[in-house]
Design an enzyme around this catalytic site. Structure first.
Site, short mmCIF file in Angstrom:
data_model
loop_
_atom_site.label_atom_id
_atom_site.label_comp_id
_atom_site.label_asym_id
_atom_site.label_seq_id
_atom_site.Cartn_x
_atom_site.Cartn_y
_atom_site.Cartn_z
N LYS A 4 10.49 -24.77 8.89
CA LYS A 4 10.44 -25.99 9.71
C LYS A 4 9.14 -26.76 9.54
CE LYS A 4 11.24 -23.41 13.31
NZ LYS A 4 11.65 -22.16 12.67
N HIS A 43 4.10 -22.03 11.83
CA HIS A 43 4.57 -23.09 10.95
C HIS A 43 3.60 -23.27 9.79
CE1 HIS A 43 7.25 -24.91 14.33
NE2 HIS A 43 7.60 -23.71 13.95
N THR A 87 5.85 -10.74 19.49
CA THR A 87 4.60 -10.97 18.75
C THR A 87 3.40 -10.43 19.51
OG1 THR A 87 4.41 -13.16 19.76
CG2 THR A 87 5.45 -13.04 17.58
N GLY A 89 14.67 -17.91 12.91
CA GLY A 89 13.31 -18.39 12.70
C GLY A 89 12.89 -18.27 11.25
N ASP A 90 11.69 -18.75 10.95
CA ASP A 90 11.11 -18.67 9.59
C ASP A 90 11.94 -19.43 8.56
OD1 ASP A 90 9.06 -16.78 10.50
OD2 ASP A 90 10.69 -15.33 10.59
N GLU A 91 12.59 -20.50 8.97
CA GLU A 91 13.44 -21.24 8.03
C GLU A 91 12.67 -22.26 7.19
OE1 GLU A 91 15.82 -20.42 11.83
OE2 GLU A 91 13.92 -21.40 11.37
N ALA A 131 5.00 -19.09 17.48
CA ALA A 131 5.54 -19.80 16.32
C ALA A 131 4.54 -19.69 15.18
CB ALA A 131 5.76 -21.27 16.68
#
EC number: 6.3.4.4
Length: 437
Positions: A17, A42, A130, A13-15, A40
């Protein structure tokens, strides 16, 4: 005919997107979320203005793009209202372009209470969720006791089902976790206050997306989290509760898998992870691991979770884990993000193999978290660069060693870097191949 493109994360995650989805939606008519929930985060930066979306698809910031929350998403009515208000305060008429599937399971207060109670009970073995009720909501879905958007069409029946499920969970909360029970009347009142809004957003997602496909419209499917957090294929149990891989598109939206034309894998030029779980190439966690290169990645990369605000753990690029992501997702091309964060490092390492117990070398990762924990990374070292790559929009204008690094990643992974991001803003990007062309 239009193109149907999947954008998903290939790491933990946290790329990046959100930015990429926003960038590509200038050619899309539809953007669809198909898994996850408001866990998520974003982040989009447009003309210097930062927006963080947790539930609504990133395409909402583009005029004329229809946004869909598919049946694979667990939907928090409270989070949806907050996000709609935030967007409308900024002049984005989100309600006009947002649609939801009536098959979405609802996240309700007892899911959040369960999430918190369980993490507390796990102590130092906490998964690092989370705390937003995502896992318990998926659990209810699989146990077939979950309440969905379609239950809101008959509030009388909804109330009966709600009473049953609250009684079920309160027994566990009070008797096992020794915490306060959730109040039925309060939850019912909360849901009644948003039911009409949710119903007004409902469409038959499968039918509408298929009609859009037949009209030749471009559809973009926006993944959340990352491949290595997939419930089946990730570092279990340190995973999320949904299928974050490309297979989740069909099940989470009702869109036929044979109609997917291109899978864009978002990959950071290094690796990060939030929360607990194995991380073979880890350099820095702010506590025990304090490698200066890892600190550079975290500091320069502003590595704090968009949802949790937690410091992300940082490490070198892990080509072994990425190989699994390529296999699982049938990746067509990569978008390499945060290349600029590597500016100023003397040397850069790429993990090309794991050394497992018995000195066995492998180029694909193990299935289990225990296997990942036993893995010792085998590195290839390449020279870094001192020149700035920030905001560069032409490959030839990148520092020579940055170009060489990108080409080496392509060789190792066997996948082209079709898009390269050199900064957080929409414009700080080079698109070598547009998935919609």
């Amino acid at each position: 005919m239009g193109n149907n493109v999947v954008v998903l994360g290939t790491q933990w995650g946290d790329e990046g997107k959100g930015k990429v989805v926003d960038l590509l939606t200038d050619k899309a008519q539809w953007v669809v979320r198909y898994q996850g929930g408001h866990n998520a985060g974003h982040t989009l930066v447009i003309d210097g203005e930062k927006t963080v979306l947790h539930l609504i698809p990133s395409g909402i910031l583009r005029d004329n793009v229809k946004c869909v929350i598919g049946n694979g998403v667990v939907l928090s009515p409270e989070a949806l209202l907050e996000e709609l208000k935030m967007l409308e305060d900024r002049g984005v008429p989100a309600k006009e372009r947002l649609h939801i599937s009536e098959g979405c399971p609802l996240i309700l207060p007892y899911h959040i209470a369960l999430d918190a109670a369980r993490e507390l009970a796990r102590g130092d073995k906490a998964i690092g969720t989370t705390g937003r009720g995502i896992g318990p909501a998926y659990e209810d879905k699989v146990a077939r006791r979950g309440l969905r958007v379609d239950d809101l069409f008959n509030m009388e029946t909804f109330a009966v089902k709600l009473k049953e499920v609250i009684d079920y969970h309160n027994f566990q909360l009070v008797n096992y976790y020794k915490v306060e029970a959730v109040n039925f009347d309060e939850v019912l009142k909360q849901v009644q206050s948003v039911a009409d809004l949710l119903i007004s957003l409902v469409i038959d997602v499968t039918d509408e997306l298929d009609k859009a496909r037949l009209r030749g419209e471009n559809i973009l499917f926006e993944g959340a989290q990352g491949t290595l957090l997939d419930i089946d294929h990730g570092t279990y149990p340190y995973v999320t509760s949904s299928n974050t891989t490309a297979g989740g598109v069909a099940t989470g939206s009702g869109f036929g898998p044979a109609h997917i034309d291109y899978v864009l894998g978002i990959v950071k030029a290094y690796t990060t992870r939030v929360g607990s779980g194995p991380f073979p190439t880890e350099l820095y966690d702010g506590v025990d691991k304090l490698d200066p290169a890892g600190k550079h990645l975290g500091t320069v990369g502003h590595e704090f979770g968009a949802t949790t605000g937690r410091l992300r753990r940082t490490g070198w690029f892990d080509a072994v884990a990425i190989k699994r992501a390529v296999q699982l997702n049938s990746i067509t091309g990569f978008c390499l993000t945060k290349l600029d964060v590597l500016d100023g490092l003397e040397e850069i390492k790429i993990c090309t193999a794991y050394k497992m117990p018995g000195d066995k070398l492998v180029d694909v990762p193990p299935m289990s978290a225990e296997g990942y924990e036993q893995a010792v990374p085998v590195y290839e070292t390449v020279p870094g660069w001192t020149e700035s790559s920030f905001g560069v929009t032409s490959f030839d204008a990148l520092p020579k060693n940055a170009q060489a690094y990108v080409r080496r990643l392509e060789e190792i992974t066997g996948i082209p870097m079709d898009i390269i991001s050199t900064g957080p803003d929409r414009n700080e990007t080079m698109i070598q191949v547009n998935p919609f062309n």
